[in-house]
Design an enzyme around this catalytic site. Structure first.
Site, PDB file in Angstrom:
ATOM      1  N   TYR A 142       0.856  -1.196   0.000  1.00 40.99           N
ATOM      2  CA  TYR A 142       0.000   0.000   0.000  1.00 40.99           C
ATOM      3  C   TYR A 142       0.884   1.235   0.000  1.00 40.99           C
ATOM      4  CZ  TYR A 142      -3.488   3.433   1.498  1.00 40.99           C
ATOM      5  OH  TYR A 142      -4.317   4.521   1.570  1.00 40.99           O
ATOM      6  N   ASP A 237       9.203   3.021   0.100  1.00 42.53           N
ATOM      7  CA  ASP A 237       8.112   3.690   0.804  1.00 42.53           C
ATOM      8  C   ASP A 237       8.246   3.325   2.278  1.00 42.53           C
ATOM      9  OD1 ASP A 237       5.850   4.663   1.923  1.00 42.53           O
ATOM     10  OD2 ASP A 237       4.443   3.693   0.552  1.00 42.53           O
ATOM     11  N   LYS A 265       3.645   9.266   8.866  1.00 42.52           N
ATOM     12  CA  LYS A 265       3.364   8.677  10.177  1.00 42.52           C
ATOM     13  C   LYS A 265       4.287   9.227  11.281  1.00 42.52           C
ATOM     14  CE  LYS A 265       0.661   5.067   8.236  1.00 42.52           C
ATOM     15  NZ  LYS A 265       0.757   4.164   7.101  1.00 42.52           N
TER      16      LYS A 265
HETATM   17  C1  PLP Z   1       0.097   4.680   5.719  1.00 45.43           C
HETATM   18  C2  PLP Z   1       0.901   4.460   4.517  1.00 45.43           C
HETATM   19  C3  PLP Z   1       0.815   5.318   3.412  1.00 45.43           C
HETATM   20  C4  PLP Z   1      -0.200   6.423   3.313  1.00 45.43           C
HETATM   21  O1  PLP Z   1       0.002   7.421   4.250  1.00 45.43           O
HETATM   22  P1  PLP Z   1      -1.232   8.417   4.580  1.00 45.43           P
HETATM   23  O2  PLP Z   1      -0.630   9.384   5.539  1.00 45.43           O
HETATM   24  O3  PLP Z   1      -2.293   7.540   5.172  1.00 45.43           O
HETATM   25  O4  PLP Z   1      -1.661   9.039   3.316  1.00 45.43           O
HETATM   26  C5  PLP Z   1       1.691   5.106   2.366  1.00 45.43           C
HETATM   27  N1  PLP Z   1       2.574   4.118   2.388  1.00 45.43           N
HETATM   28  C6  PLP Z   1       2.684   3.266   3.435  1.00 45.43           C
HETATM   29  C7  PLP Z   1       3.716   2.191   3.406  1.00 45.43           C
HETATM   30  C8  PLP Z   1       1.844   3.407   4.521  1.00 45.43           C
HETATM   31  O5  PLP Z   1       1.927   2.526   5.530  1.00 45.43           O
END
Ligand code: PLP
Length: 430
Positions: A142, A237, A265
């Protein structure tokens, strides 16, 4: 009927599904989500006065626990100096410096407001830098809700993605190629067919959005090798893993340096912040230094940056990660003992303070194996834990996050509850 029940009824009339992010609904486990009144340390409290030991941690940011007194105080102080200026501040420079010092791949960084914004900006920059259109992502990973990422593989053989979400154009879907996590051959096959058209490979260096799936030995190194050979920008990511699996993220933990990194985060300490950065040469493409446009009215917001900076100060204290590792291992070990005691053969994974209990007896190495979990048994386990005062993610395919605020007593209480809850879930596994 409790207050959560009536709030949820009202919320559903006003907000799609009653929630502002789908993961918060109990759609996959059934029932009604408790509405949160407040949180402190390892505990979260709902509007009906029930308290839970929390392992969601706002989906990752609360690594130092909820409402950490130092973070709260720093934000309180910052408020008095103004909430937003839309002009440069010293704080942003300090956060950028901290990120550049701690994340190996980042020489220059741009702050944004969410992980989604970070990943879609990073991909735009990678496309601008390479002059290529296609990207490779992995099934089950994701990367936020940008159009290019809302693609899952069709059949295993599919090389062109199909949108999983209506509203994603065929064009966007066609530019996203889908590979299999932990399977370098699947990446080689795409590179062979599309090599000169691939701008970026984006990957969660520890997959945390299909449960927790660690990278197999050599997987990240292999991606690095393929990307270097093909002139593809490798993007880690690390929105979830950054400052989580080590201070310098998964790239520090595994010793593999990507070209670009996305963060989110934890760097906001609970307020909305994201960031993307990488090699000087790539980041100099970003406006106004370069031609790739990316902007934000609230980017680098002083309160968000303050919360992030204070959180990172806490994380940089000696022994923070050693201590977190010890707590996490205590929970993981206790879970294995509970499973053994009950004669249950379920798969567990852990990378640092990211844990997962998969309701399958097979090893989980990719989405294909993760998707074989017994989600009905997970739902039974989840509700049994909730009843016993432990708040887990309402989905099999999320991580359990341990924070520095989880005391030994919290962990032991959790394991005690887990013993009973696994007994309840075992009926669904039979
Ligand atoms: C949570 C997450 C996102 C998205 O971040 P948001 O602040 O919710 O838009 C993207 N990549 C990873 C790996 C994530 O865990």
């Amino acid at each position: 009927m409790g207050r959560s029940d009536s709030l949820f009824e009202k919320a559903k009339r006003l907000i799609p599904g009653g929630v502002n992010s789908p993961v918060r609904s109990f759609a996959s486990v059934g029932g009604i989500p408790p509405f949160v009144a407040g949180a402190r340390g390892s505990k979260i409290r709902d509007v009906d006065g029930r308290e839970y030991i929390d392992y969601v941690g706002s989906w990752g940011p609360m690594i130092a626990g909820h409402a950490h007194p130092r973070v709260v105080e720093a934000v309180r102080k910052a408020c008095a100096s103004g909430l937003s200026f839309g002009a440069p501040t010293e704080l942003e420079v300090e956060l950028a410096e901290t990120i550049v010092e701690t994340v190996p791949s980042i020489e220059k960084v741009r702050l944004v407001n969410s992980g989604t914004e970070a990943t879609l900006s990073a991909v735009r920059v990678a496309r601008g830098f390479t002059g290529r259109d296609k990207i490779v992502k992995f099934e089950g990973c994701y990367h936020g809700h940008g159009d290019s990422f809302l693609i899952a593989a069709g059949s295993g053989a599919a090389t062109l993605g199909m949108p999983t979400s209506p509203g994603v154009t065929k064009g966007a879907a066609a530019d996203t190629l889908v590979a299999t996590y932990n399977d370098l051959d699947s990446v080689e096959a795409l590179a062979e067919r599309w090599g000169g058209e691939i701008a970026a490979v984006i990957v969660e260096p520890v997959a945390g959005n299909m449960g927790v799936v660690p990278p197999a030995q050599g997987f990240l190194e292999g991606l690095r090798r393929i990307c270097t050979r093909e002139g593809i920008v490798l993007i880690f990511d690390e929105v979830m893993t950054g400052f989580r699996v080590a201070l310098g993220g998964a790239q520090e933990r595994y010793g593999v340096t990507p070209d670009m990194t996305t963060l989110g985060k934890i760097i906001g300490g609970g307020l909305p912040v994201g960031a993307y950065g990488g090699r000087q040469e790539i980041m100099s493409q970003v406006a106004p230094e370069g031609p790739v446009y990316q902007a934000g009215t609230l980017s680098g917001n002083p309160l968000a940056v303050t919360a992030g900076l204070e959180t990172l100060r806490i994380l940089r204290e000696p022994r923070f990660y050693d201590d977190l590792e010890r707590r996490s291992e205590r929970l993981a070990r206790g879970t294995r003992e509970n499973l053994e005691g009950l004669g249950l053969n379920l798969t567990t994974t852990r990378v640092g303070s990211m844990l997962c209990l998969f309701f399958t007896d097979e090893p989980v190495i990719s989405w294909r194996s993760a998707s074989r979990c017994n989600t009905r048994a997970y739902a039974a386990y989840f509700h049994a834990m909730l009843e016993r005062g432990v708040y887990l993610a309402p989905s099999q395919y999320e991580a359990v996050f341990v924070s520095s605020a989880h005391s030994n007593e919290d962990l032991d209480r959790t394991l005690e509850a887990q013993k009973d809850a696994l007994g309840v879930a075992a009926r669904d596994l039979a």
